[in-house]
Design an enzyme around this catalytic site. Structure first.
Site, PDB file in Angstrom:
ATOM      1  N   ASN A 208      34.218  44.953  32.266  1.00 40.75           N
ATOM      2  CA  ASN A 208      33.614  44.058  33.255  1.00 40.75           C
ATOM      3  C   ASN A 208      32.957  42.880  32.540  1.00 40.75           C
ATOM      4  O   ASN A 208      32.394  43.019  31.445  1.00 40.75           O
ATOM      5  CB  ASN A 208      32.636  44.788  34.186  1.00 40.75           C
ATOM      6  CG  ASN A 208      31.535  45.557  33.489  1.00 40.75           C
ATOM      7  OD1 ASN A 208      31.710  46.064  32.386  1.00 40.75           O
ATOM      8  ND2 ASN A 208      30.391  45.659  34.141  1.00 40.75           N
TER       9      ASN A 208
ATOM     10  N   GLU B  58      30.345  39.836  33.484  1.00 35.42           N
ATOM     11  CA  GLU B  58      29.438  39.334  34.510  1.00 35.42           C
ATOM     12  C   GLU B  58      29.092  37.872  34.272  1.00 35.42           C
ATOM     13  O   GLU B  58      29.122  37.375  33.138  1.00 35.42           O
ATOM     14  CB  GLU B  58      28.158  40.190  34.516  1.00 35.42           C
ATOM     15  CG  GLU B  58      28.461  41.633  34.913  1.00 35.42           C
ATOM     16  CD  GLU B  58      27.235  42.517  35.030  1.00 35.42           C
ATOM     17  OE1 GLU B  58      26.136  42.101  34.586  1.00 35.42           O
ATOM     18  OE2 GLU B  58      27.380  43.633  35.570  1.00 35.42           O
TER      19      GLU B  58
ATOM     20  N   CYS C  30      35.420  42.877  37.607  1.00 35.90           N
ATOM     21  CA  CYS C  30      35.401  44.294  37.250  1.00 35.90           C
ATOM     22  C   CYS C  30      36.349  44.574  36.083  1.00 35.90           C
ATOM     23  O   CYS C  30      37.328  43.851  35.853  1.00 35.90           O
ATOM     24  CB  CYS C  30      35.854  45.145  38.423  1.00 35.90           C
ATOM     25  SG  CYS C  30      34.725  45.189  39.815  1.00 35.90           S
TER      26      CYS C  30
ATOM     27  N   GLU D  37      38.574  46.956  35.768  1.00 36.84           N
ATOM     28  CA  GLU D  37      39.946  47.296  36.165  1.00 36.84           C
ATOM     29  C   GLU D  37      40.768  46.036  36.396  1.00 36.84           C
ATOM     30  O   GLU D  37      41.916  45.933  35.970  1.00 36.84           O
ATOM     31  CB  GLU D  37      39.939  48.145  37.445  1.00 36.84           C
ATOM     32  CG  GLU D  37      39.225  49.482  37.296  1.00 36.84           C
ATOM     33  CD  GLU D  37      37.736  49.419  37.657  1.00 36.84           C
ATOM     34  OE1 GLU D  37      37.095  48.389  37.379  1.00 36.84           O
ATOM     35  OE2 GLU D  37      37.238  50.415  38.191  1.00 36.84           O
TER      36      GLU D  37
ATOM     37  N   CYS E  34      36.027  50.273  42.593  1.00 41.39           N
ATOM     38  CA  CYS E  34      35.619  49.642  43.852  1.00 41.39           C
ATOM     39  C   CYS E  34      36.857  49.334  44.699  1.00 41.39           C
ATOM     40  O   CYS E  34      38.004  49.421  44.238  1.00 41.39           O
ATOM     41  CB  CYS E  34      34.814  48.373  43.582  1.00 41.39           C
ATOM     42  SG  CYS E  34      35.818  46.936  43.136  1.00 41.39           S
TER      43      CYS E  34
ATOM     44  N   CYS F 109      39.285  46.633  43.404  1.00 42.09           N
ATOM     45  CA  CYS F 109      40.113  47.097  42.281  1.00 42.09           C
ATOM     46  C   CYS F 109      41.185  48.075  42.763  1.00 42.09           C
ATOM     47  O   CYS F 109      42.307  48.073  42.254  1.00 42.09           O
ATOM     48  CB  CYS F 109      39.234  47.739  41.211  1.00 42.09           C
ATOM     49  SG  CYS F 109      38.212  46.522  40.358  1.00 42.09           S
TER      50      CYS F 109
HETATM   51  N1  THU Z   1      32.289  47.282  38.195  1.00 45.55           N
HETATM   52  C1  THU Z   1      33.495  47.470  37.584  1.00 45.55           C
HETATM   53  O1  THU Z   1      33.725  46.949  36.484  1.00 45.55           O
HETATM   54  N2  THU Z   1      34.426  48.208  38.210  1.00 45.55           N
HETATM   55  C2  THU Z   1      34.261  48.810  39.427  1.00 45.55           C
HETATM   56  O2  THU Z   1      35.221  49.346  39.978  1.00 45.55           O
HETATM   57  C3  THU Z   1      32.947  48.801  40.054  1.00 45.55           C
HETATM   58  C4  THU Z   1      31.961  47.848  39.489  1.00 45.55           C
HETATM   59  C5  THU Z   1      31.286  46.454  37.546  1.00 45.55           C
HETATM   60  C6  THU Z   1      31.008  45.140  38.228  1.00 45.55           C
HETATM   61  C7  THU Z   1      29.604  44.844  37.765  1.00 45.55           C
HETATM   62  O3  THU Z   1      29.670  44.175  36.510  1.00 45.55           O
HETATM   63  C8  THU Z   1      28.975  46.203  37.538  1.00 45.55           C
HETATM   64  O4  THU Z   1      30.054  47.132  37.496  1.00 45.55           O
HETATM   65  C9  THU Z   1      28.002  46.622  38.620  1.00 45.55           C
HETATM   66  O5  THU Z   1      28.601  46.522  39.877  1.00 45.55           O
END
Ligand code: THU
Length: 132
Positions: free
Chosen positions: A41, A43, A52, A54, A85, A88
């Site tokens: 991920n 940000e 994310c 994935e 999520c 994804c």
């Molecule tokens: N996140 C992912 O990388 N994958 C997911 O399927 C759920 C959430 C990340 C996004 C963000 O940087 C952090 O987790 C908190 O939501």
């Protein structure tokens, strides 16, 4: 001996850029043909731009010519493994519909799903062919 795809996802997790949530996620995809693609991920200070793990891995793989994936691993440092999520799941469905999905944590817990279980009754390109 952990599954090599889980080991790759753990490496990707260590490369996560998550200064805001501190929630580091690593993903690894096995493409048809065996290539492993990793993603973490990433940000943004403009929170909504965050990507994310994935989808980072999917976009990396597709842009490098891998459009079909047979296995997925996602690693977090959580008490129980973290499911992908909804956004994804949609992208995984489009590029890895037949994949096995391994959700793991750093303690060694692993939960196994299929993409079909994670996204039943999915929307995909098949629906686009059915409009009048
Ligand atoms: N996140 C992912 O990388 N994958 C997911 O399927 C759920 C959430 C990340 C996004 C963000 O940087 C952090 O987790 C908190 O939501």
């Amino acid at each position: 001996m952990p599954d090599p795809l889980i080991a790759a996802a753990a490496i990707a997790r260590a490369r996560a850029h998550a200064p805001f949530s501190k929630f580091r996620v690593g993903a690894a995809l096995e493409a048809e043909g065996g290539t492993i693609v990793m993603g973490s991920n990433v940000e943004s200070a403009s929170y909504g731009l965050t990507m994310c793990a994935e989808r980072t891995a999917i976009f990396k793989g597709v842009s490098e010519g891998h459009t079909r994936f047979v296995k997925v691993a996602v690693v977090t440092d959580t008490d129980t493994p973290t499911p992908p999520c909804g956004a994804c799941r949609q992208l995984l469905w489009e590029f890895a519909p037949d994949a096995v999905v391994l959700l793991a944590n750093l303690k060694g817990d692993v939960i196994r799903y299929t993409m079909r279980e994670l996204l039943p009754a999915a929307f995909d390109a098949g629906q686009l062919d059915r409009h009048s």
